[in-house]
Design a protein around this motif. Structure first.
Motif, PDB file in Angstrom:
ATOM      1  N   PRO A 287     126.076 -27.990 -15.155  1.00  0.00           N
ATOM      2  CA  PRO A 287     126.069 -29.322 -14.536  1.00  0.00           C
ATOM      3  C   PRO A 287     125.003 -30.217 -15.170  1.00  0.00           C
ATOM      4  CG  PRO A 287     126.146 -27.609 -12.864  1.00  0.00           C
ATOM      5  CD  PRO A 287     125.893 -26.927 -14.165  1.00  0.00           C
ATOM      6  N   LEU A 288     125.392 -31.431 -15.519  1.00  0.00           N
ATOM      7  CA  LEU A 288     124.478 -32.354 -16.181  1.00  0.00           C
ATOM      8  C   LEU A 288     123.261 -32.647 -15.317  1.00  0.00           C
ATOM      9  CD1 LEU A 288     123.881 -34.269 -18.566  1.00  0.00           C
ATOM     10  CD2 LEU A 288     125.210 -36.028 -17.376  1.00  0.00           C
ATOM     11  N   GLU A 289     123.478 -32.800 -14.002  1.00  0.00           N
ATOM     12  CA  GLU A 289     122.363 -33.135 -13.111  1.00  0.00           C
ATOM     13  C   GLU A 289     121.307 -32.040 -13.110  1.00  0.00           C
ATOM     14  OE1 GLU A 289     125.494 -32.933 -12.207  1.00  0.00           O
ATOM     15  OE2 GLU A 289     126.100 -35.054 -12.069  1.00  0.00           O
ATOM     16  N   ALA A 290     121.740 -30.789 -13.137  1.00  0.00           N
ATOM     17  CA  ALA A 290     120.793 -29.667 -13.139  1.00  0.00           C
ATOM     18  C   ALA A 290     119.958 -29.662 -14.410  1.00  0.00           C
ATOM     19  CB  ALA A 290     121.539 -28.350 -12.989  1.00  0.00           C
ATOM     20  N   LEU A 291     120.592 -29.958 -15.541  1.00  0.00           N
ATOM     21  CA  LEU A 291     119.862 -29.970 -16.814  1.00  0.00           C
ATOM     22  C   LEU A 291     118.851 -31.106 -16.851  1.00  0.00           C
ATOM     23  CD1 LEU A 291     122.834 -29.255 -19.262  1.00  0.00           C
ATOM     24  CD2 LEU A 291     121.106 -27.641 -18.472  1.00  0.00           C
ATOM     25  N   LEU A 292     119.232 -32.247 -16.304  1.00  0.00           N
ATOM     26  CA  LEU A 292     118.306 -33.381 -16.290  1.00  0.00           C
ATOM     27  C   LEU A 292     117.112 -33.100 -15.387  1.00  0.00           C
ATOM     28  CD1 LEU A 292     120.865 -36.341 -16.111  1.00  0.00           C
ATOM     29  CD2 LEU A 292     119.495 -35.637 -18.081  1.00  0.00           C
ATOM     30  N   ARG A 293     117.361 -32.400 -14.259  1.00  0.00           N
ATOM     31  CA  ARG A 293     116.254 -32.059 -13.350  1.00  0.00           C
ATOM     32  C   ARG A 293     115.259 -31.115 -14.008  1.00  0.00           C
ATOM     33  NH1 ARG A 293     120.164 -31.464  -9.249  1.00  0.00           N
ATOM     34  NH2 ARG A 293     119.974 -29.205  -9.400  1.00  0.00           N
ATOM     35  N   LEU A 294     115.737 -30.295 -14.931  1.00  0.00           N
ATOM     36  CA  LEU A 294     114.852 -29.350 -15.609  1.00  0.00           C
ATOM     37  C   LEU A 294     114.015 -30.016 -16.698  1.00  0.00           C
ATOM     38  CD1 LEU A 294     117.277 -26.305 -15.915  1.00  0.00           C
ATOM     39  CD2 LEU A 294     115.233 -26.432 -14.506  1.00  0.00           C
ATOM     40  N   GLY A 295     114.301 -31.275 -16.998  1.00  0.00           N
ATOM     41  CA  GLY A 295     113.490 -31.988 -17.977  1.00  0.00           C
ATOM     42  C   GLY A 295     114.155 -32.218 -19.313  1.00  0.00           C
ATOM     43  N   LEU A 296     115.411 -31.796 -19.447  1.00  0.00           N
ATOM     44  CA  LEU A 296     116.127 -32.044 -20.693  1.00  0.00           C
ATOM     45  C   LEU A 296     116.618 -33.495 -20.726  1.00  0.00           C
ATOM     46  CD1 LEU A 296     118.244 -28.777 -21.105  1.00  0.00           C
ATOM     47  CD2 LEU A 296     116.315 -29.500 -22.504  1.00  0.00           C
ATOM     48  N   LYS A 297     116.632 -34.081 -21.927  1.00  0.00           N
ATOM     49  CA  LYS A 297     117.135 -35.441 -22.096  1.00  0.00           C
ATOM     50  C   LYS A 297     118.606 -35.398 -22.485  1.00  0.00           C
ATOM     51  CE  LYS A 297     112.548 -36.970 -23.585  1.00  0.00           C
ATOM     52  NZ  LYS A 297     111.734 -37.539 -24.689  1.00  0.00           N
ATOM     53  N   GLU A 298     119.284 -36.516 -22.250  1.00  0.00           N
ATOM     54  CA  GLU A 298     120.730 -36.556 -22.468  1.00  0.00           C
ATOM     55  C   GLU A 298     121.080 -36.274 -23.926  1.00  0.00           C
ATOM     56  OE1 GLU A 298     123.195 -39.499 -20.792  1.00  0.00           O
ATOM     57  OE2 GLU A 298     121.931 -39.829 -19.042  1.00  0.00           O
ATOM     58  N   ASP A 299     120.282 -36.814 -24.872  1.00  0.00           N
ATOM     59  CA  ASP A 299     120.590 -36.560 -26.281  1.00  0.00           C
ATOM     60  C   ASP A 299     120.394 -35.088 -26.645  1.00  0.00           C
ATOM     61  OD1 ASP A 299     117.877 -36.788 -25.853  1.00  0.00           O
ATOM     62  OD2 ASP A 299     117.446 -37.532 -27.864  1.00  0.00           O
ATOM     63  N   GLU A 300     119.396 -34.416 -25.996  1.00  0.00           N
ATOM     64  CA  GLU A 300     119.201 -32.991 -26.235  1.00  0.00           C
ATOM     65  C   GLU A 300     120.378 -32.183 -25.711  1.00  0.00           C
ATOM     66  OE1 GLU A 300     114.523 -31.961 -26.059  1.00  0.00           O
ATOM     67  OE2 GLU A 300     115.328 -32.739 -24.178  1.00  0.00           O
ATOM     68  N   ILE A 301     120.898 -32.602 -24.543  1.00  0.00           N
ATOM     69  CA  ILE A 301     122.026 -31.887 -23.936  1.00  0.00           C
ATOM     70  C   ILE A 301     123.272 -32.025 -24.791  1.00  0.00           C
ATOM     71  CG2 ILE A 301     123.528 -31.796 -21.903  1.00  0.00           C
ATOM     72  CD1 ILE A 301     121.110 -32.817 -20.261  1.00  0.00           C
ATOM     73  N   GLU A 302     123.504 -33.223 -25.327  1.00  0.00           N
ATOM     74  CA  GLU A 302     124.703 -33.463 -26.130  1.00  0.00           C
ATOM     75  C   GLU A 302     124.686 -32.683 -27.435  1.00  0.00           C
ATOM     76  OE1 GLU A 302     124.897 -37.645 -26.648  1.00  0.00           O
ATOM     77  OE2 GLU A 302     125.385 -38.075 -24.545  1.00  0.00           O
ATOM     78  N   SER A 303     123.492 -32.464 -27.984  1.00  0.00           N
ATOM     79  CA  SER A 303     123.397 -31.788 -29.284  1.00  0.00           C
ATOM     80  C   SER A 303     123.270 -30.272 -29.163  1.00  0.00           C
ATOM     81  CB  SER A 303     122.196 -32.330 -30.065  1.00  0.00           C
ATOM     82  OG  SER A 303     120.982 -32.062 -29.358  1.00  0.00           O
ATOM     83  N   ALA A 304     123.196 -29.763 -27.915  1.00  0.00           N
ATOM     84  CA  ALA A 304     122.985 -28.324 -27.726  1.00  0.00           C
ATOM     85  C   ALA A 304     124.249 -27.661 -27.191  1.00  0.00           C
ATOM     86  CB  ALA A 304     121.828 -28.080 -26.758  1.00  0.00           C
ATOM     87  N   THR A 305     124.385 -26.371 -27.482  1.00  0.00           N
ATOM     88  CA  THR A 305     125.460 -25.551 -26.918  1.00  0.00           C
ATOM     89  C   THR A 305     124.832 -24.511 -26.011  1.00  0.00           C
ATOM     90  OG1 THR A 305     126.809 -25.836 -28.911  1.00  0.00           O
ATOM     91  CG2 THR A 305     127.406 -24.040 -27.424  1.00  0.00           C
ATOM     92  N   PHE A 306     125.272 -24.482 -24.775  1.00  0.00           N
ATOM     93  CA  PHE A 306     124.734 -23.542 -23.799  1.00  0.00           C
ATOM     94  C   PHE A 306     125.696 -22.357 -23.657  1.00  0.00           C
ATOM     95  CE2 PHE A 306     123.199 -27.770 -22.794  1.00  0.00           C
ATOM     96  CZ  PHE A 306     121.831 -27.568 -22.651  1.00  0.00           C
ATOM     97  N   PHE A 307     125.113 -21.186 -23.375  1.00  0.00           N
ATOM     98  CA  PHE A 307     125.914 -19.963 -23.317  1.00  0.00           C
ATOM     99  C   PHE A 307     125.706 -19.245 -21.992  1.00  0.00           C
ATOM    100  CE2 PHE A 307     125.371 -20.850 -27.784  1.00  0.00           C
ATOM    101  CZ  PHE A 307     126.598 -20.534 -28.332  1.00  0.00           C
ATOM    102  N   LYS A 308     126.640 -18.364 -21.673  1.00  0.00           N
ATOM    103  CA  LYS A 308     126.554 -17.532 -20.478  1.00  0.00           C
ATOM    104  C   LYS A 308     126.774 -16.074 -20.862  1.00  0.00           C
ATOM    105  CE  LYS A 308     131.468 -17.791 -19.253  1.00  0.00           C
ATOM    106  NZ  LYS A 308     132.450 -18.128 -18.204  1.00  0.00           N
ATOM    107  N   PRO A 309     126.252 -15.115 -20.080  1.00  0.00           N
ATOM    108  CA  PRO A 309     126.498 -13.694 -20.359  1.00  0.00           C
ATOM    109  C   PRO A 309     127.921 -13.309 -19.992  1.00  0.00           C
ATOM    110  CG  PRO A 309     125.231 -13.933 -18.342  1.00  0.00           C
ATOM    111  CD  PRO A 309     125.377 -15.313 -18.904  1.00  0.00           C
TER     112      PRO A 309
END
Length: 599
Positions: free
Chosen positions: A500-522
């Motif tokens: 969720p975008l809101e959760a990532l923003l609350r953790l301190g990540l910026k929108e441009d960082e989120i767009e350029s990153a790929t997140f993974f799950k186990p």
């Protein structure tokens, strides 16, 4: 935390009596026995054979006004179980059943555990509906449809009858695969279950005669060998009323490996005591020992501790792989910028470099890796530890021995007369040790040590609280490393995910960082024993002492001001370092929050 007020509870004995499940005499007998034990009344009634466990369970359900788990009536939603946090399942021994709107039904053995209910409510955001279930029910729910492995040791068949039933396994779905374990049943055929007369005739009841039997030796070898194969850091051997549970801590999380019959426990513990040079006849007090073994060309030291419990002695073994500290500082997980700063600090001729974090966060490995990097023929390096965990070539290591009077302060005073260049102190525990470390760092020595604090700036406050003068802290400290260990995603099976975008923003990540990153799950595969994680990576926070920080420390500035100044001077916090590793696909957000946010 809120606790719902209820009316007075009806005693279990009265419920069972009213239902004609027991007689007044049986209740009187159980109540008399309860005065001499800590067991619950319901458990005693079952053990005495007066009532069935299901009847007691029903009585507890009526007492607590909750539902009893019935697999025929309650359909389980496997998707709910898959999306449920593993750490909560393990911590509270629960099993999620299904979700209905904003309500989550959870099987629990103790629905009165308000801490569990509050944690579940806070983490999931749902109203929790507890369902009373036995431990066997919860284990069966975890095994259902997931291929859980059950490993039980049954006693050998007697000459005149069938073998006794195997112990019920309480394996969880996330337990490591133990397919390679030999057939323990056949291996332990040689262990005789001692008769009542034999037990009565033993003077110390220590099980020493059985400890020398070959099957017990093989069992110990299997337990140790599988732990090494699984990459475990600790082995827990825990006796219960009827069984013995063996658990491995793999990548910082405990997993159940096997369940043994209770009669195996005395010879098993006796064998481990013999190997670790403990007193085999003493079972009333805790004991410590060590075992050195070789396995597949690798050498391991094991710290062994026994602790008397209600149902027998628990044994915990910490596995220390001698090769693990030789992997090099560059492979611990430091980001390139932080690694460059650290390499500048460790070549300083004097000053104090501290590593902080909770027990099991890898502080000792970090210190040993630093010592390996700076060790050379031109330097005299001396360490004092409690105890010496890893033996390093070319380094003089001293182990604390309180019985003989060799403590940290006494050893350090002796070190200063040994012409040292570098001193490593296992842990700063008191003012005397701290003051000697500070003085050594101010008189031309590089001092390395550890403390137990939550983050790097808090270490300054901790030293001040110990009684070290602020001007000495500012003058002697050159850097502080705070660290945690998080599980690494398995590179073979990790899968992309969109948090969720809101959760990532609350953790301190910026929108441009989120767009350029790929997140993974186990996900889970054969390579990682279906856990989704394999190995661990360090999360770090490096505070480098500057003139601004020195001024703040000397004038006793509050911790918040010191923290802000450290961040302004380039300090990367633990959470930020963890998020950098999340963005590069090394670990997950859940794992970072698990090891960082709770401290």
């Amino acid at each position: 935390m809120t606790v719902t007020q209820r009316g007075p509870k009806i005693p279990i004995g009265k419920i069972l009596l009213d239902d004609n499940k027991i007689t007044p005499d049986q209740l009187k007998q159980a109540l008399a026995m309860q005065k001499t034990t800590t067991e619950k009344l319901g458990r005693l009634l079952v053990d005495l054979g007066f009532v069935q466990e299901r009847d007691v369970l029903g009585a507890y359900a009526r007492q607590l006004n909750c539902q009893v788990y019935d697999p025929a009536k309650i359909a389980i939603d496997p998707q709910v179980a898959k999306s449920f946090p593993d750490n909560l399942v393990t911590r509270y021994n629960i099993a999620p059943l299904r979700r209905d709107g904003n309500k989550l039904m959870v099987a629990m053995n103790d629905p009165t555990n308000v801490f569990a209910l509050d944690d579940l409510r806070m983490v999931t955001g749902y109203d929790i509906i507890p369902v009373l279930a036995t431990l066997d029910d919860i284990s069966a729910i975890h095994r259902g449809g997931k291929g859980g492995v059950e490993t039980a040791v049954a006693p050998p068949a007697s000459s005149g009858g069938a073998p006794a039933p195997a112990a019920p396994a309480s394996d969880s779905s996330s337990a490591p695969s133990m397919d390679s374990i030999p057939d323990l049943d056949s291996m332990l055929d040689g262990i005789r279950k001692p008769t009542h007369e034999e037990i009565q005739s033993r003077v110390d009841d220590s099980g020493m005669d059985l400890a020398d039997q070959a099957p017990v030796i093989k069992l110990v070898n299997v337990i140790l060998g599988e732990a090494i194969k699984q990459g475990a850091s600790d082995i827990h051997i825990e006796p219960d009323r009827k069984n013995v549970r063996v658990r491995y801590r793999v990548d910082g999380v405990l997993y159940e490996a096997m369940t043994l019959q209770k009669y195996v426990h005395p010879p098993l513990i006796s064998r481990l005591k013999i190997m670790s040079d403990m007193n085999i006849a003493e079972r009333r007090v805790p004991q410590d020992g060590r075992i050195h073994i070789k396995h597949d060309g690798r050498e391991f030291d094991m710290r062994v501790n026994t602790l008397p419990l209600v149902h027998g002695e628990k044994c915990v073994m910490r596995l220390l792989d001698q090769s693990s500290v030789l992997i090099g500082l560059g492979k611990l997980g430091f980001m390139p910028g932080m690694m460059a700063d650290l390499e500048e600090l460790i070549v300083q001729p004097n000053g104090m470099l501290l590593v902080t974090g909770p027990t099991g966060s890898g502080k000792t490995t970090t210190l040993y890796s630093i010592l390996n990097q700076i060790n050379s023929i031109e330097k005299n390096i001396i360490t004092v530890e409690d105890p010496v965990e890893y033996q390093l070539p070319g380094i003089n290591q001293v182990s604390v021995n309180r019985k003989s009077g060799l403590t940290f302060p006494i050893a350090m005073r002796a070190f200063l007369r040994q012409d040292p260049d570098i001193i490593m102190v296992g842990e700063i525990r008191d003012l005397e040790t701290a003051e000697i470390a500070v003085q050594a760092s101010l008189t031309g020595h590089l001092v390395l040590s550890t403390l137990h604090t939550n983050n790097a700036p808090a270490t300054i406050t901790r030293l001040s609280d110990m009684g070290v003068e602020p001007f000495l802290i500012a003058a002697s400290t050159i850097g502080i490393i705070a660290q945690r260990l998080g599980r690494k995603l398995c590179s073979e099976c990790k899968a992309p995910i969109e948090p969720p975008l809101e959760a990532l923003l609350r953790l301190g990540l910026k929108e441009d960082e989120i767009e350029s990153a790929t997140f993974f799950k186990p996900v889970g595969c054969d390579k990682c024993n279906n856990r989704g994680y394999k190995g661990r990576v360090g999360l770090y926070e490096l505070l480098i002492m500057t003139e601004e920080l020195q001024d703040l420390i000397v004038r006793r500035a509050p911790l918040s001001e010191i923290t802000q100044a450290a961040i302004a001077n380039g300090m990367t916090t633990l959470v930020k370092d963890g998020l950098q590793k999340v963005k590069t696909g090394v670990t997950t957000i859940d794992e970072v929050l698990r090891v960082v946010s709770s401290h």
